[in-house]
Write a protein that holds these residues in place. Structure first.
Motif, PDB file in Angstrom:
ATOM      1  N   SER A 130       0.851  -1.184   0.000  1.00 42.01           N
ATOM      2  CA  SER A 130       0.000   0.000   0.000  1.00 42.01           C
ATOM      3  C   SER A 130       0.891   1.239   0.000  1.00 42.01           C
ATOM      4  N   LEU A 131       0.435   2.283  -0.661  1.00 46.06           N
ATOM      5  CA  LEU A 131       1.221   3.511  -0.751  1.00 46.06           C
ATOM      6  C   LEU A 131       1.050   4.354   0.508  1.00 46.06           C
ATOM      7  N   ALA A 132       2.166   4.654   1.162  1.00 49.57           N
ATOM      8  CA  ALA A 132       2.148   5.498   2.349  1.00 49.57           C
ATOM      9  C   ALA A 132       2.220   6.974   1.942  1.00 49.57           C
ATOM     10  N   ILE A 185      15.884  -3.930   9.916  1.00 49.66           N
ATOM     11  CA  ILE A 185      15.851  -3.228  11.200  1.00 49.66           C
ATOM     12  C   ILE A 185      14.967  -3.998  12.178  1.00 49.66           C
ATOM     13  N   LYS A 186      15.495  -4.247  13.378  1.00 50.18           N
ATOM     14  CA  LYS A 186      14.709  -4.837  14.462  1.00 50.18           C
ATOM     15  C   LYS A 186      14.129  -3.689  15.275  1.00 50.18           C
ATOM     16  N   LEU A 187      12.841  -3.467  15.138  1.00 45.09           N
ATOM     17  CA  LEU A 187      12.185  -2.338  15.797  1.00 45.09           C
ATOM     18  C   LEU A 187      11.951  -2.624  17.282  1.00 45.09           C
ATOM     19  N   THR A 188      12.061  -1.590  18.074  1.00 44.21           N
ATOM     20  CA  THR A 188      11.844  -1.737  19.521  1.00 44.21           C
ATOM     21  C   THR A 188      10.515  -1.146  19.960  1.00 44.21           C
ATOM     22  N   THR A 189       9.861  -0.408  19.069  1.00 44.91           N
ATOM     23  CA  THR A 189       8.555   0.189  19.360  1.00 44.91           C
ATOM     24  C   THR A 189       7.596  -0.106  18.217  1.00 44.91           C
ATOM     25  N   PRO A 190       6.291  -0.071  18.458  1.00 45.37           N
ATOM     26  CA  PRO A 190       5.314  -0.300  17.385  1.00 45.37           C
ATOM     27  C   PRO A 190       5.480   0.712  16.255  1.00 45.37           C
ATOM     28  N   LEU A 191       5.243   0.250  15.039  1.00 45.82           N
ATOM     29  CA  LEU A 191       5.394   1.108  13.864  1.00 45.82           C
ATOM     30  C   LEU A 191       4.039   1.699  13.463  1.00 45.82           C
ATOM     31  N   ARG A 192       4.017   3.019  13.269  1.00 45.66           N
ATOM     32  CA  ARG A 192       2.798   3.691  12.802  1.00 45.66           C
ATOM     33  C   ARG A 192       2.980   4.074  11.335  1.00 45.66           C
ATOM     34  N   VAL A 193       2.017   3.675  10.517  1.00 44.46           N
ATOM     35  CA  VAL A 193       2.083   3.949   9.077  1.00 44.46           C
ATOM     36  C   VAL A 193       0.836   4.720   8.662  1.00 44.46           C
ATOM     37  N   PHE A 194       1.025   5.831   7.961  1.00 46.42           N
ATOM     38  CA  PHE A 194      -0.087   6.641   7.458  1.00 46.42           C
ATOM     39  C   PHE A 194      -0.185   6.429   5.951  1.00 46.42           C
ATOM     40  N   LEU A 195      -1.287   5.802   5.520  1.00 43.19           N
ATOM     41  CA  LEU A 195      -1.456   5.475   4.114  1.00 43.19           C
ATOM     42  C   LEU A 195      -1.961   6.669   3.321  1.00 43.19           C
ATOM     43  N   ASN A 196      -1.628   6.657   2.042  1.00 42.07           N
ATOM     44  CA  ASN A 196      -2.097   7.682   1.119  1.00 42.07           C
ATOM     45  C   ASN A 196      -3.617   7.605   0.997  1.00 42.07           C
ATOM     46  N   SER A 197      -4.250   8.733   0.794  1.00 47.81           N
ATOM     47  CA  SER A 197      -5.718   8.792   0.745  1.00 47.81           C
ATOM     48  C   SER A 197      -6.315   7.966  -0.390  1.00 47.81           C
ATOM     49  N   CYS A 198      -5.527   7.697  -1.428  1.00 51.25           N
ATOM     50  CA  CYS A 198      -6.048   6.940  -2.578  1.00 51.25           C
ATOM     51  C   CYS A 198      -6.116   5.439  -2.314  1.00 51.25           C
ATOM     52  N   GLU A 200      -7.668   3.665  -0.064  1.00 51.03           N
ATOM     53  CA  GLU A 200      -9.016   3.158   0.196  1.00 51.03           C
ATOM     54  C   GLU A 200      -9.764   2.929  -1.116  1.00 51.03           C
ATOM     55  N   GLU A 201      -9.536   3.794  -2.098  1.00 44.29           N
ATOM     56  CA  GLU A 201     -10.186   3.650  -3.398  1.00 44.29           C
ATOM     57  C   GLU A 201      -9.693   2.398  -4.121  1.00 44.29           C
ATOM     58  N   PHE A 202      -8.381   2.107  -4.012  1.00 47.18           N
ATOM     59  CA  PHE A 202      -7.837   0.906  -4.643  1.00 47.18           C
ATOM     60  C   PHE A 202      -8.395  -0.360  -3.989  1.00 47.18           C
ATOM     61  N   ILE A 203      -8.536  -0.337  -2.666  1.00 47.47           N
ATOM     62  CA  ILE A 203      -9.094  -1.492  -1.953  1.00 47.47           C
ATOM     63  C   ILE A 203     -10.539  -1.728  -2.383  1.00 47.47           C
ATOM     64  N   ASN A 204     -11.316  -0.654  -2.450  1.00 47.09           N
ATOM     65  CA  ASN A 204     -12.716  -0.780  -2.883  1.00 47.09           C
ATOM     66  C   ASN A 204     -12.800  -1.267  -4.325  1.00 47.09           C
ATOM     67  N   LEU A 205     -11.892  -0.790  -5.182  1.00 49.52           N
ATOM     68  CA  LEU A 205     -11.875  -1.216  -6.581  1.00 49.52           C
ATOM     69  C   LEU A 205     -11.598  -2.710  -6.683  1.00 49.52           C
ATOM     70  N   TRP A 206     -10.627  -3.192  -5.909  1.00 49.10           N
ATOM     71  CA  TRP A 206     -10.279  -4.612  -5.942  1.00 49.10           C
ATOM     72  C   TRP A 206     -11.435  -5.464  -5.434  1.00 49.10           C
ATOM     73  N   GLN A 207     -12.077  -5.038  -4.348  1.00 51.19           N
ATOM     74  CA  GLN A 207     -13.174  -5.816  -3.777  1.00 51.19           C
ATOM     75  C   GLN A 207     -14.383  -5.833  -4.716  1.00 51.19           C
ATOM     76  N   THR A 208     -14.605  -4.716  -5.399  1.00 49.56           N
ATOM     77  CA  THR A 208     -15.687  -4.665  -6.391  1.00 49.56           C
ATOM     78  C   THR A 208     -15.406  -5.619  -7.547  1.00 49.56           C
ATOM     79  N   TYR A 209     -14.155  -5.626  -8.022  1.00 50.76           N
ATOM     80  CA  TYR A 209     -13.748  -6.536  -9.102  1.00 50.76           C
ATOM     81  C   TYR A 209     -13.968  -7.992  -8.687  1.00 50.76           C
ATOM     82  N   TYR A 210     -13.592  -8.304  -7.452  1.00 49.61           N
ATOM     83  CA  TYR A 210     -13.729  -9.678  -6.971  1.00 49.61           C
ATOM     84  C   TYR A 210     -15.202 -10.096  -6.922  1.00 49.61           C
ATOM     85  N   ARG A 211     -16.051  -9.197  -6.417  1.00 54.05           N
ATOM     86  CA  ARG A 211     -17.491  -9.524  -6.320  1.00 54.05           C
ATOM     87  C   ARG A 211     -18.130  -9.702  -7.694  1.00 54.05           C
TER      88      ARG A 211
END
Length: 237
Positions: A130-132, A185-198, A200-211
């Protein structure tokens, strides 16, 4: 009981031959013992490890040593004892047993190695990026085995100069590729990732294609699970 390192396993083998004893269990965790059980702490030293490695390579070859290092990435509970038994049996026989599958130690060892290879093959197909917000393509997964370092070369060849990160959330290990450089890298704290706003649209597109392309009457869940085990589903769209 040992320190949990590969050199520690070699040191256990050295002490096993010196004391003429074969342990029932090799672990670096706390264990519950019976009344007649004895726990022995094995000191891990480079000298012990070098002597065992030298003898093992003499009989089994450099390829077998690479297999041992590969097997050490296994996440199975009996990993340490399987590796210990395979190496000890090789030294006991003073010959290579890598192709002797009538030997239980060899069979157990290479079955474990095969399972690691199978998971690597699956993850290469299942991993989803996913694009961050910062332009890095990020993928998270939770493998049974410690295979992150073994995957990065495959995706580096596919992505080229594109920055990406592979995150093993179970072990909190991050493999990164940026400007052509690769790092683990062996992380010592939880990693926070902020995804690009687009994203969610790609996920919905893929799920629509699958259905839309799925024929409900032909769904075979058992067959689907054989190709894509349920334990990988939480990291997919």
């Amino acid at each position: 009981k040992f320190d949990g390192t590969l050199n520690g396993i070699f040191s256990c083998i050295f002490d096993s031959f010196m004391s003429h004893e074969i342990p029932d269990l090799i672990t670096n965790d706390g264990i519950q013992t019976g009344l007649i059980d004895t726990i022995r702490d094995v000191e891990s030293t480079d000298d012990k490890a070098r002597r065992v490695i030298r003898a093992f390579v003499k009989y089994a070859g450099e390829g077998a040593l690479l297999d041992v290092k590969y097997a050490f990435r296994s996440g199975e509970k009996n990993r340490n004892y399987v590796i210990f038994s395979f190496i000890r049996k090789t030294l006991e026989r003073r010959m290579s047993i890598t192709t002797d599958f009538s030997c239980p130690e060899t069979l157990d060892f290479y079955d474990m190695v095969k399972r690691i290879g199978t998971e690597i093959h699956r993850i290469k197909g299942f991993l989803r990026f996913s694009l961050a917000d910062n332009g890095v393509y990020y993928a998270h997964f939770s493998p049974d085995n410690d295979i992150t370092e073994l995957l990065i070369s495959h995706f580096f060849a596919r992505f080229g100069t594109q920055p990406f990160a592979i995150h093993d959330v179970k072990r909190n290990i991050l493999a990164m590729c940026y400007n052509g450089e690769r790092k683990i890298i062996k992380l010592t704290t939880p990693l926070r990732v902020f995804l690009n706003s687009c994203e969610e649209e790609f996920i919905n597109l893929w799920q629509t294609y699958y259905r839309k392309t799925t024929i409900k009457e032909r769904i075979k869940e058992k067959n689907m699970l054989s190709y894509m085990p349920a334990r990988y589903h939480e990291h997919l769209s």
